[in-house]
Structures are given as C-alpha cells and as structure tokens.
Design an enzyme around this catalytic site. Structure first.
Site, PDB file in Angstrom:
ATOM      1  N   GLU A 164       0.819  -1.218   0.000  1.00 42.23           N
ATOM      2  CA  GLU A 164       0.000   0.000   0.000  1.00 42.23           C
ATOM      3  C   GLU A 164       0.847   1.260   0.000  1.00 42.23           C
ATOM      4  OE1 GLU A 164      -0.590  -2.668   1.869  1.00 42.23           O
ATOM      5  OE2 GLU A 164      -2.492  -3.357   1.002  1.00 42.23           O
ATOM      6  N   HIS A 222     -11.218  -5.358   8.184  1.00 44.23           N
ATOM      7  CA  HIS A 222     -12.077  -5.176   7.010  1.00 44.23           C
ATOM      8  C   HIS A 222     -13.292  -4.301   7.310  1.00 44.23           C
ATOM      9  CE1 HIS A 222      -9.696  -8.570   5.662  1.00 44.23           C
ATOM     10  NE2 HIS A 222     -10.222  -8.501   4.458  1.00 44.23           N
TER      11      HIS A 222
END
Lengths: 375, 340
Positions: free
Chosen positions: B66, B135
């Site tokens: 990322e 999540h």
C-alpha cells in the site's frame, strides 16, 4: 559488469567496509585505471571536461563549508554536510540530462546547485523559513525529503509517468545506506521491476546513518540486494567522480532504451557529522576518518590533472574565483533573506478554499491586530 | 438527449464505477491504481470492466504494497497525472500512512505551492458486513486531523457519483470513503447533473425544528430511520449529511443548531478524538448561547473493531440514536442516572 544474478557469499561477507570489487577509474593516487566496460561511457571526458567536474566538486565543497559556517554563526538553523560525497553528487548529477528528473533526500545540496537552484532557495529551508524551497518543475528536481527512503517511490512513480508519456528520459532517486532498510525503498524496487520503470536508484553508501554503521543495515554489500528484486546493480567508487559519472550514464542509458531500473551503490564516506547537530566523535574513530581522507574525491582529481599537466595556475585561480563568488552569494542571500510574516504560514495548505482554515487564519489575524501599535 | 444521461436505478458501487469511467474518458491523465483492480475488477467489483475499456496502462494492477501504491501515485502526480488509488479495505490503509500524511498531505505546503497532487484515494470503509478483522474500520479521523487532505464520504449513489467526480477533478488530494455496506443499495443517478453541490458542502437532507442530527456514510441510512421514528413520536429532526469530513461544513451545522438548539452526531468510528468530538467542540464554541443541551455523540466504542458477532452492539443503530435524541430533549434516557 551488471550484477544480474544472485551473488554468493564470499570472504568479503561481514566486512562490507572492504572496498574491493567496485568500479574505479581514478585511484586515490590519481592514476587512471583502464576499464573496457566503463571507459566508453566517459570517452568524451577530456582534460577540460575533467577540470569542469573538478570545479563542480570544489564549488559544492565550498558551499558546504560556507553553509556550515553560517550555521555556526546562527544564520542557518541546521545544515547536513556533504563533505566527502562530492564525487558521488557531481558524478551522478552531471550524468543527468535536463529532461531527467532527480528526487533527492536532504543531503543533495550539491546536486541542487548543479540543477540550477538559486543560493536563496538553497538556504531557505536550512534557515527554517520553508520546508522546501524551489519549484521542482523549473529544475526537474524534487524538493528534499527528510523521511528516509520515502522519495524512492516518488521516483518510480515519476518514471511510470515517463513510460506513459512515451518519453525517452529517466528519473533518479537519491538515498543513503540507512534508507535501504526502509520498506519504501524495498517497495520501490519491487514496483520498478514490476513495470520495468526507467529509474536509477542511486544509493550513496556513506557508511553511517547518523551513528549506525552500514553493517547494521546490511550484512552483505548493499549492491548485492537489488538483484534479488530483479534490478541489476553496479558498485562504484563513490569518491571517484569519473567512475560515478560512467556508472550513472550506463544506468541512464539502460533506462532510456527500455532496459528498466538499475541500482547503483556509490561507496563513499560522510567526512562530516550527520548534521550540524551531530557529534560523530561519539561513535566512530579518528583513524577511520583519517583513512577515508586519503581517498578524498577532490585530491585524487587534482593529482590526476597534475599528471596530465592540466592542474595549472589558470585552472586553480578560475576554480577559486568561482567558489569564492558562489560562497559570497550564498552568504549575502542567506543573511539578507527577509523573514516571512506570521500569517504567511497559512499559505499553500491546499489549492482550493478551506473555510475552516480561513476562519482560523482570520481569527489569528484579529488576535495579532490587538498588539498593533504596542512596542 | 437529456434522457441518455439518466441511468435509472444504479447501485452505489456502480455509480462509483460510472464516475471512474467518465473520469477516465474525460481526462487522459486520470489513472487507476490498486490491488486486484484489473481483471478481477476489485474485490467489490467497483472497477469491473474498466481495464478492458481503458487498458492496463491506465487501470494498473499493483504489487501488494500500500505504501508503494500511494508512493508511486505521488510520483505520477508529479509527472502530471491524476491518479485514483483504491485501497482494498479500510484496515489496509495503515502501511500507506506515511505516504499519505507525511508526503501527500504536505507536498503542496512544503513546496510553497509549486507542487499539486491531484490524487484521490478511494477507501471502502465501515462495518456491518460480518467480515474478519481489518475489514470494517473507520479510519477517517486520522486523515481529517491531517492538514492538507480533503476527506469526503458519500452516503447514496448520486452523491457517490458527484463527489467522486469532483474529488478526481480537484487539484487537492482527497480521501474518498465509500460506505461499503451500502455498495448494493440503489438509487436514481444522473450522470450529467447540470449542477451538483460542491464537495466541501454538507447537505440538509430533511428539514426539522427540534433536533439537528449529523451523520455521514453508511449511517445516513440509519439516521433516516431515526428521523422517521422520531416523527412518529412528534419530534422533528433536521438531518444533515456531512459529505465533507475535512473541511467540515460547520456553517451548515451551525445554522441548523441555531434553529434547533440540540445536536446529535453519529459515526461508526470510535468516540475518542473522532469527527463527532470536533463537531461537538466547534458547534459548542459557535453556538453556546443557542444550545439547549450538550451535544450528544453516538459512535463506536473505544475498543478495537470487534469480532463480527459483536457488530450489532458496536455499530450505532436506530435505537441508540433515539436514545441520544431523548437525551438532548431532556427526556428519560439510558444515561439519566449520570445526568445529575
């Protein structure tokens, strides 16, 4: 010449201060070493052009000396010396074309000078008047980055942009041996390999990350690391301006011609402190420093030019005049720099309007107005 | 024909797809980057079909890093591109934190205005989908706290389309938070609106007179349920969809609270140091003399996002909102025992 395969452990492992097995074209004694692989890359460097490189190195050393003095005199808040790394900076930046894009860390002030950054812009950041100073688009040089290694990803992204533009240029990322431990540098290598981006990773292994020796960052030579990512590497004597120029040109040519990324480890030495706030006597020996002084990047070119009969009075006075002029300009621009007013700190946070910030600014302005007329 | 721009009912996810498609079409400098956004179309299929339409040079599958994705987006923006980054899940944004808050947020300022980074970072956020850890998070306050970033969140398909198009067109970096549990909710979407509310503005969704309720993202649906329930009780709630989390449109909230004198703020993110705290403090500073009660926050608790089995307790729901409405109205509520 390019380390494209996985290297095997050898006797040198664990002794990465050992400087064998790197590209060197001019020895510390000023002898020219023939190198069939890299000589062609610098075939155009005659006596006159070598003298120009010599001048560059002397001038940036003078910038460094002057800035260090300005810091000691309270005119600069901080300065990160480049002393000892002149060949790495000049050899690499002089290999770049104008349309190549360099992405520096914070020590590349010699690089910035060569890329045309003004004295005022060179000083402003270290005076504490700005975080970054120049317009990157004017010099094809990003502003300095203090977060170690973060800029290597920017160089890769920029190179991906070059690919998409169909341009035949490259980007070059500057970073140090300490940065090679950072995730970002490793991610940058992964991305550059994945997209075969036209980027050169230029690692100045100056042996010290503040107080930490390079052997804490790497148990093998740093140049051995990138081949594992699919990025071939070169290890070069970073105190040899001709070798650095040759290696960087070779890497750039690979980039221009679609050959993808290259990693260069320039083995050099930080002769000064990490910054003017540092005290290197606490962590390294004077013997080590003395040994590296014998490998000085400027002295060896003097010796070599002498052997060529080119180190004459004319050259010496020319170089001295240039260095004096640059230093004088630096000093006057630094001392004469107007101090910005308090409300200018609110400028350039964002491009578009921010009413919350504007209200805060207006309220602070009103606060300041209360003191107007007071002594 | 104007009718060609009406899509009829679109899911929120598809409205984002359309915003990306239009942005790619209108500006060749727009690029998409992210993990699995190519052939797969992203784990939520938001980029479905875009690689086929625009090619792998513009819809770029990236290695799984990322910080790397965001870092190269910066370099692309330096070169003149307009990257749109997809972070696969809210909880995966942290490896990119330095590149976002130390690099993207500051570069315009650090370069004295010479560098612009028109980067949009799309982040599916929030819980309610019964997923595993990392999540279901709501990390928006970290970024709203950081000067130099715009933070936006959509709650419905039309806003998702409009806000994303404006975010991509903006010369500022934008964190775009997508309410993942509403990805499949449908609404009418006009792809060529003649005018759309500026992405820095909040919207008064339903006018009211007794209580101001402020929400954003997924909880707008919950808040609407609360508005209807309150109406049955004879309580009139003015509901505001913040849309912009930085800068906050405090003027709109202030105008409403001056009218109602009461404020309830809700978000899924934990309470401490959250968007609700900022609104409560700012509105108290601006409207102290108009407030009839202390602002009330209905938020996630100050715990790590819990395992899915606890979601129904952790996430603000209509009943907790109604309890807070009772609190600001001075009616009996769950905290009455603490109020003396």
């Amino acid at each position: 010449m390019l380390r494209a395969t996985v290297s095997k452990p050898d006797a040198a492992e664990g002794d990465i201060l050992g400087d064998e097995a790197y590209i060197q074209l001019i020895t510390p004694e000023g002898e020219r070493v023939e190198n069939p692989a890299f000589d062609p890359a610098v075939a155009d460097i005659d006596k006159s052009k070598l003298a120009d490189l010599y001048e560059d190195m002397v001038v940036i050393r003078r910038i460094d000396t002057e800035a260090t003095a300005l810091q000691r005199q309270g005119q600069l808040a901080l300065w990160p010396p480049l002393l000892g790394q002149e060949a790495s900076q000049i050899g690499s930046v002089r290999a770049l074309r104008d349309d190549d894009y360099a992405v520096p860390s914070y020590r590349e002030n010699g690089v910035a000078f060569i890329r045309g950054v003004s004295a005022e812009d060179l000083m402003r950041t270290w005076k504490g008047y700005a975080h970054g100073s120049w317009d990157p688009q004017l010099h094809n040089l990003a502003i300095p980055n203090v977060i170690i290694g973060a800029q290597t990803l920017h160089a890769v992204g920029y190179a991906m942009g070059i690919q998409r533009d169909g341009a035949k240029s490259a980007s070059l990322a500057y970073f140090g041996d300490g940065a090679t431990s950072q995730g970002d540098v490793n991610e940058a290598l992964v991305f550059s390999a994945a997209y075969q981006a036209p980027v050169v990773f230029f690692c100045q292994n100056n042996h010290w990350a503040i107080s930490e020796p390079v052997r804490l960052q790497a148990k093998r030579q740093i140049a051995d690391r990138s081949p594992g990512f699919g990025v071939p590497s070169l290890r070069v004597d970073g105190n040899d301006v001709l070798a650095v120029l040759a290696a960087t040109r070779v890497a750039l040519e690979r980039a221009y011609s679609g050959g993808g990324p290259t990693f260069i480890e320039a083995v050099t030495y930080r002769m000064g402190p990490h910054t003017t706030s540092d005290d290197p006597t606490k962590y390294r020996t004077s013997d080590e420093v003395a040994e590296w002084k014998t490998k000085d990047p400027i002295t060896r070119v003097e010796k070599h030019l002498e052997k060529l009969g080119a180190f004459d009075e004319k050259l010496q006075s020319r170089v001295k005049a240039k260095a004096d002029a640059v230093a004088a300009e630096l000093r006057s621009k630094c001392i004469g720099m107007p101090k910005p007013g308090p409300l200018s700190m609110f400028e350039n946070v964002q491009v578009e309007d921010n009413p919350v910030l504007e209200r805060q600014r207006a309220q602070y302005a009103a606060y300041l107005e209360m003191f107007e007329g007071e002594e | 024909m104007a009718t060609a721009t009406k899509t009829g009912q679109l899911t929120l996810a598809k409205s984002i797809t359309e915003a990306l498609r239009r942005s790619l079409k209108d500006d060749e400098k727009v690029l998409l980057l992210g993990e699995d956004i190519g052939k797969l179309g992203g784990v939520f299929r938001v980029t479905d079909g875009l690689i086929a339409e625009f090619g792998p040079e513009r819809v770029i599958d990236t290695p799984l890093a990322e910080s790397g994705v965001v870092g190269v987006a910066i370099g692309l923006a330096m070169r003149g591109y307009r990257p749109v980054v997809e972070i696969q899940f809210d909880g995966f944004i942290y490896p990119a934190f330095d590149q976002i808050v130390a690099q993207i947020a500051k570069l315009h300022y650090r370069s004295r205005g010479t560098v612009r980074l028109p980067i949009t970072i799309r982040v599916p956020f929030g819980g309610g989908i019964g997923s595993v850890e990392h999540h279901s998070e709501s990390p928006e306050a970290y970024f709203a706290h950081t000067a130099g970033l715009r933070v936006v969140s959509a709650s419905n398909p039309q806003d998702a389309y409009d806000l994303l198009r404006q975010s991509i067109a903006s010369d500022d970096p934008v964190l775009f938070f997508e309410p993942k549990r509403r990805y499949w909710s449908k609404g009418e979407v006009n792809l060529d609106p003649t005018e759309s509310l500026d992405f820095s503005k909040a919207r008064v969704v339903s006018p009211g007179t007794d209580v101001t309720m402020v929400a954003y993202g997924s909880l707008m649906t919950t808040a609407k349920e609360a508005v209807e329930a309150a109406e049955d009780d004879g309580v009139s709630i003015e509901l505001i969809d913040l849309r912009s989390l930085s800068p906050l449109d405090l003027d709109t909230v202030e105008a409403s609270v001056r009218k109602t004198g009461r404020l309830v703020i809700t978000h899924e993110a934990s309470e401490e140091g959250g968007i609700g705290a900022e609104i409560a403090a700012s509105i108290t500073e601006r409207c102290f003399n108009w407030l009839e009660a202390a602002p009330a926050r209905v938020t996630g608790f100050n715990i790590p996002y819990p395992p899915a089995v606890y979601e129904e307790y952790f996430l603000p729901d209509m009943d907790r909102l109604m309890d807070a409405v009772d609190r600001v109205l001075g009616k009996h509520n769950s905290r009455s025992a603490w109020e003396n």
